[in-house]
Design a protein around this motif. Structure first.
Motif, short mmCIF file in Angstrom:
data_model
loop_
_atom_site.label_atom_id
_atom_site.label_comp_id
_atom_site.label_asym_id
_atom_site.label_seq_id
_atom_site.Cartn_x
_atom_site.Cartn_y
_atom_site.Cartn_z
N HIS A 1 0.83 -1.32 -0.15
CA HIS A 1 -0.36 0.13 -0.08
C HIS A 1 1.16 1.45 0.17
O HIS A 1 0.34 2.05 0.68
N LEU A 2 1.81 1.51 -0.98
CA LEU A 2 2.52 2.45 -1.08
C LEU A 2 2.37 2.81 -3.18
O LEU A 2 3.52 2.65 -3.77
N PRO A 3 1.40 3.73 -2.98
CA PRO A 3 0.50 3.73 -4.67
C PRO A 3 1.73 4.99 -4.81
O PRO A 3 1.63 4.93 -5.76
N VAL A 4 2.00 5.44 -3.96
CA VAL A 4 2.76 7.58 -4.24
C VAL A 4 3.52 6.93 -5.04
O VAL A 4 4.85 7.07 -6.21
N SER A 5 4.71 5.78 -4.51
CA SER A 5 6.40 4.99 -5.31
C SER A 5 5.90 4.46 -5.98
O SER A 5 7.00 4.50 -7.43
N ALA A 6 4.92 3.69 -6.04
CA ALA A 6 4.43 2.82 -7.13
C ALA A 6 4.17 3.66 -8.74
O ALA A 6 5.01 2.67 -9.97
N VAL A 7 3.62 4.59 -8.60
CA VAL A 7 3.63 5.43 -9.50
C VAL A 7 4.19 6.10 -10.61
O VAL A 7 4.59 6.47 -11.42
N GLY A 8 5.43 6.32 -9.47
CA GLY A 8 6.40 6.44 -9.82
C GLY A 8 7.51 6.21 -10.23
O GLY A 8 7.95 6.63 -11.58
N HIS A 9 7.52 4.83 -10.30
CA HIS A 9 7.89 3.41 -11.16
C HIS A 9 7.50 3.44 -12.25
O HIS A 9 7.88 3.37 -13.35
N LEU A 10 5.84 3.06 -12.79
CA LEU A 10 5.06 2.83 -13.56
C LEU A 10 5.15 4.06 -14.75
O LEU A 10 5.47 3.49 -15.53
N ASP A 11 5.33 5.24 -14.49
CA ASP A 11 5.30 6.32 -15.36
C ASP A 11 6.12 6.30 -16.09
O ASP A 11 5.99 5.48 -17.38
N TYR A 12 7.45 6.07 -15.39
CA TYR A 12 9.13 5.66 -16.38
C TYR A 12 8.79 4.71 -17.20
O TYR A 12 8.92 4.41 -18.32
N GLY A 13 8.31 3.19 -16.53
CA GLY A 13 8.03 2.11 -17.30
C GLY A 13 6.85 2.50 -18.27
O GLY A 13 7.19 1.12 -19.20
N ILE A 14 6.03 2.71 -17.88
CA ILE A 14 5.01 2.74 -19.00
C ILE A 14 5.37 3.34 -20.82
O ILE A 14 5.20 2.97 -21.69
N GLU A 15 6.20 4.62 -19.96
CA GLU A 15 7.13 5.21 -21.62
C GLU A 15 8.27 3.78 -22.39
O GLU A 15 7.85 4.26 -23.82
N VAL A 16 8.05 3.55 -21.38
CA VAL A 16 9.36 2.85 -22.01
C VAL A 16 8.67 1.88 -22.82
O VAL A 16 9.42 1.45 -23.98
N ALA A 17 8.12 0.51 -22.29
CA ALA A 17 7.21 -0.11 -22.74
C ALA A 17 6.71 0.63 -24.01
O ALA A 17 6.08 -0.36 -24.99
N THR A 18 5.59 1.44 -23.89
CA THR A 18 5.12 2.28 -25.66
C THR A 18 5.46 2.43 -26.56
O THR A 18 5.38 2.43 -27.51
N GLU A 19 7.55 2.77 -26.58
CA GLU A 19 8.29 3.41 -27.41
C GLU A 19 8.68 1.78 -27.60
O GLU A 19 8.91 1.88 -29.54
N ARG A 20 8.57 0.86 -26.65
CA ARG A 20 9.39 -0.30 -27.75
C ARG A 20 8.29 -2.03 -27.87
O ARG A 20 9.33 -2.51 -27.48
N GLU A 21 7.17 -0.93 -27.61
CA GLU A 21 5.57 -2.19 -28.04
C GLU A 21 6.28 -3.23 -27.57
O GLU A 21 5.61 -4.39 -28.09
N LEU A 22 6.50 -2.74 -25.84
CA LEU A 22 6.51 -4.28 -25.04
C LEU A 22 5.20 -3.82 -24.63
O LEU A 22 4.66 -3.60 -23.20
N ARG A 23 3.57 -4.81 -25.65
CA ARG A 23 2.92 -4.40 -25.27
C ARG A 23 1.80 -4.80 -23.73
O ARG A 23 1.28 -4.70 -22.75
#
Length: 867
Positions: free
Chosen positions: A548-570
């Protein structure tokens, strides 16, 4: 001669945006049905209003598999520069950077025309998203035309949906009015009202019908086009047929070669109004014209022309275009050779969906081909399909490949692909089938001694142990894989093993596992192993969310989603969107959470696991808001997740179903739902979700003693310390959980505070429970609750949401709604997100239909239920 009609507003918008380019770039998405006049609008603007600016034009073509970055190739053709060299290198990142340089180069501004995005490859759609995120620093105006009649799962829907912001404008090209049709028909003996009714005001239909003999006007536009084509001489029809198989635009010399015709024959088509162009290139006046001509070809004639096109283009032509003609010609030998190379090229450029299509097109023709060629096609097909979540297709290719390798007695290669297939079985919900493959792969490889292949097989086995709640075994297996991979110098495998090891540690409640996951992310970044960057990010986020640490999770996820989007890692991108939706739920940002879940659900190919998780979040939001169809989403979520038999997927759904039943006042159903979750803690108890299960056992009256300790915040709730629990949740940023905990207090002041917080969230069922508790203590001065109009409509729309929904049903864009209602665009975005969630639809186009199905009349200002 009548000019462009009823497009003054659109031209004025383009002129205004062009004038604003000095401040920041602009992207204009110009949508309309086929034949609406999108290209004519762009041409009118460019020729009549753009001076002293560079104009770059690129088109997407309707091929079996689109050319990767085809529009960029059009722009680079005939020009020696960085863009052409980057495309020749096959480096997508370099091509993107070179295109940015083009947009920034003088003279300013640059006008870019991207025609027909509905046929764009994935790499081109990525390019549009890539540029859209950088418009604030680019002196350019990008005009992107696209058809609006797209299927629900069309890739362009997802791409367009992600293009938002102050620098993005959506411009519709509507049908013509009766007055415009009347103007076009001036001097022609035709009833304009009847013509408008028959054509729906489609400019192309209107113009094409008016160009023929009105007295003998055929029943359909296709018949009209074919009737006009029938007037051509034999050589001219050969030219037209050749042009049809070559695409929307073709080189004049190429048309001559394929059609075995002369320039005079091509000119005859131009004079007939079927083709247009200059002495070097010819194109169809509209795609519908080309479609009509190509459809009229007999199968043998079509194959003949495509074979000629293949010969005429030679070996230096675009490889994807060559493969397209080989497939249409049915030339098996050249299909195997060209489609495989074209697919490899697509992979290099990140266009995995197109690659999967091309590999699949080649495989039926490779039955008697060289075994090495067939193996290459199967390997490519398997990997490409896996990347785009086409798991059944990936499995079919993988199984065929293993059978082929086994027959060749290639023990090492067989083991490699057995491990790979076991991993795909797992993500496809066939975990039981994965075990024997993974174990057999390890058993085959171990007698051969240490190797990269054995390290990979062990790592994949450890991953499966981890997701199957055999975390202690997973730690042992992955640590062995990690050590072996490091000795073998296989950093990608070492990172994979480190990732699974850290996740397994986290599953067992060891916070050191979080540090291991962070290390795996850092190593993956340094090694540029992008898949592991995103997988580790997803696993770290999940570990943080169970704590239950959502703020920390979002901080990592925003970057990860950007990488996955640019690299077509669906697969990982969708998993991270789901994880972010859960984090946003904890943060009380329900509309944003619903938006992420809907983004997952609109994917063209989607695993059952990711669909299940998205539906879980949608169902949770509906239940907490008291919206209809909460259990409809949760039922489907559970059905999709059951085959996986994984704690991480199933327990959150069962907890959500218990909460939904309890909020609906059915404690017995809540107890039944949570009782199923309890079973996961019998054989392999792990701390993940154990506090949630204990809470809902307590609330529903089910007796259960957790086999492992629960966290302090849950313990406070179970011990009746509502304020202490609320404080603990608040410290973690968990908004609803904090208010929900406080609602369990017996203190009137605590209950009043909980009521205020829950009301602000729109948590109507919980508000009703708190209100009853306060009234039970004699409190009477309570808020009246939702307006009567909100209570009386079954979707729970607020008065403002009703206004917005009515304008959505009328087809207005968000910016237009904001202007009409004097709201900020961001506020309108939130209202639209809430409306889509409450009406249980994924598209604004379905708002009116969904509202009607619920008995709401959006034309009535209060939108109460029809009785």
């Amino acid at each position: 001669m009548v000019g462009l009609l009823e497009r003054d507003d659109q031209i004025a918008t383009l002129v205004r945006l062009f004038d604003d380019v000095g401040e920041a770039g602009r992207l204009v998405l110009i949508g309309g049905e086929a034949g609406a006049g999108k290209s004519a609008l762009v041409q009118e603007f460019v020729t009549g209003h753009v001076d002293q600016a560079s104009v770059l034009i690129g088109r997407c073509d309707d091929l079996f598999a689109p050319r990767p970055l085809g529009p960029l190739a059009d722009m680079a053709r005939g020009r020696d520069g960085p863009l052409g060299r980057a495309l020749d290198s096959g480096d997508q990142a370099a091509a993107f950077d070179a295109f940015l340089a083009e947009l920034s180069a003088p003279p300013h501004p640059v006008v870019v025309v991207l025609e027909d995005l509905q046929w764009a490859d994935e790499a081109t759609l990525d390019l549009v998203r890539f540029v859209a995120r950088r418009l604030d620093s680019l002196p350019c105006l990008i005009l992107a035309t696209h058809r609006v009649e797209l299927g629900a799962g069309h890739p362009l829907r997802r791409a367009v949906g992600s293009l938002v912001g102050p620098f993005v404008t959506r411009l519709d090209v509507p049908a013509l009015s009766i007055e415009a049709v009347r103007a076009l028909a001036t001097g022609i003996d035709v009833d304009p009202v009847a013509l408008h009714e028959r054509t729906g005001g489609n400019p192309f239909f209107v113009v094409e019908l008016l160009a023929d003999d009105p007295a003998a006007m055929p029943a359909t536009v296709r018949d009209t086009i074919l009737a006009r084509a029938a007037l051509l001489s034999g050589r001219a029809r050969d030219a037209l047929d050749a042009a049809a198989v070559l695409g929307r635009e073709a080189d004049v010399d190429l048309v001559q070669a394929v059609g075995d015709c002369t320039v005079e024959a091509i000119d005859e088509c131009v004079h007939a109004g079927l083709l247009t162009g200059d002495h070097t290139h010819q194109s169809f006046r509209h795609d519908l014209t080309r479609d009509a001509i190509e459809t009229a070809l007999t199968p043998l004639r079509r194959r003949q022309l495509h074979a000629r096109a293949l010969d005429a283009l030679g070996g230096d032509a675009d490889i994807v275009q060559l493969a397209h003609h080989a497939i249409a010609a049915g030339d098996s030998a050249r299909i195997v050779a060209l489609a495989g190379r074209a697919a490899d090229h697509c992979v290099d450029l990140g266009a995995y969906r197109e690659a999967a299509t091309l590999y699949g097109s080649a495989l039926p023709h490779a039955v008697g081909a060289d075994p090495a060629a067939r193996r290459g096609l199967l390997e490519g097909r398997a990997l490409a399909c896996e990347r785009v979540e086409q798991f059944e297709e990936a499995i079919a290719a993988g199984e065929a490949l293993i059978e082929m390798l086994s027959m060749a007695h290639d023990e090492r290669a067989t083991s490699i692909w057995q491990s790979w297939l076991g991993g795909v079985y797992r993500v496809a919900g066939r975990g039981d089938d994965a075990w024997p493959l993974l174990r057999e792969a390890v058993a085959r490889l171990e007698p051969m001694g240490e190797s990269v292949e054995l390290a990979r097989a062990l790592s994949l086995l450890g991953q499966h142990q981890m997701v199957s709640s055999h975390s202690a075994d997973a730690i042992v297996t992955t640590q062995r894989a990690l050590a072996m991979a490091e000795r073998q110098g296989a950093e990608d495998i070492a990172i994979h093993a480190l990732n699974s090891c850290g996740t397994a540690m986290s599953c067992l409640g060891d916070d050191d596992g979080l540090d291991v996951l962070v290390e795996s992310i850092d190593r993956a970044k340094r090694a540029e192993v992008h898949h592991e960057v995103t997988r580790s990010t997803l696993n770290l986020a999940e570990a943080l969310l169970t704590r239950h640490l959502p703020v920390s999770a979002v901080g990592h996820l925003d970057y990860g989603i950007e990488v996955a989007t640019e690299r077509e890692l669906r697969f990982n991108r969708n998993g991270m969107l789901n994880a972010r939706a859960r984090a946003l739920l904890l943060l009380g940002r329900w509309d944003d959470a619903a938006a992420d879940a809907r983004a997952v659900l609109t994917e063209l190919d989607l695993s059952d696991a990711n669909r299940s998780q998205a539906l879980l979040h949608i169902g949770t939001i509906r239940a907490r808001r008291g919206d209809p169809n909460a259990f409809e989403a949760l039922d489907e979520s559970l059905a999709l997740a059951r085959p996986y038999a994984e704690m991480q997927l199933l327990v959150p759904i069962m907890v959500a179903r218990a909460e939904a039943a309890w909020l609906a006042g059915d404690d017995a159903a809540a107890a039944s739902e949570v009782a199923e979750a309890v079973q996961f803690y019998v054989d392999h108890p792990e701390p993940w979700y154990i506090g949630d299960v204990a809470l809902w056992c307590h609330r529903s009256g089910l007796e259960w003693t957790p086999p492992l300790p629960v966290s302090d915040r849950f313990l406070a709730l179970l011990d009746g310390d509502a304020r202490g629990a609320a404080r603990a949740w608040e410290e973690r940023g968990c908004v609803y959980e904090s208010a929900d905990a406080l609602a369990g207090s017996d203190d009137v002041d605590d209950l009043r505070e909980a009521l205020d917080r829950l009301t602000e969230l729109g948590a109507r069922p919980r508000v009703q429970r708190v209100t009853r508790a306060l009234r039970g203590q004699g409190v009477r001065d309570l808020p009246r609750g939702p307006r009567s109009t909100t209570r009386s409509n079954p979707a729970g729309l607020t008065a403002r949401e009703v206004e917005v929904a009515a304008l959505l049903a009328d087809g207005l864009a968000n910016a237009e709604i904001a202007e009409r209602l004097v709201l900020s665009p961001k506020t309108v975005d939130h209202h639209v997100s809430s409306i889509l969630s409450k009406l249980a639809v994924t598209s604004r186009r379905h708002v009116a239909k969904a509202a009607s199905a619920l008995g709401l009349d959006l034309k009535d200002g209060d939108a109460v239920a029809k009785r």
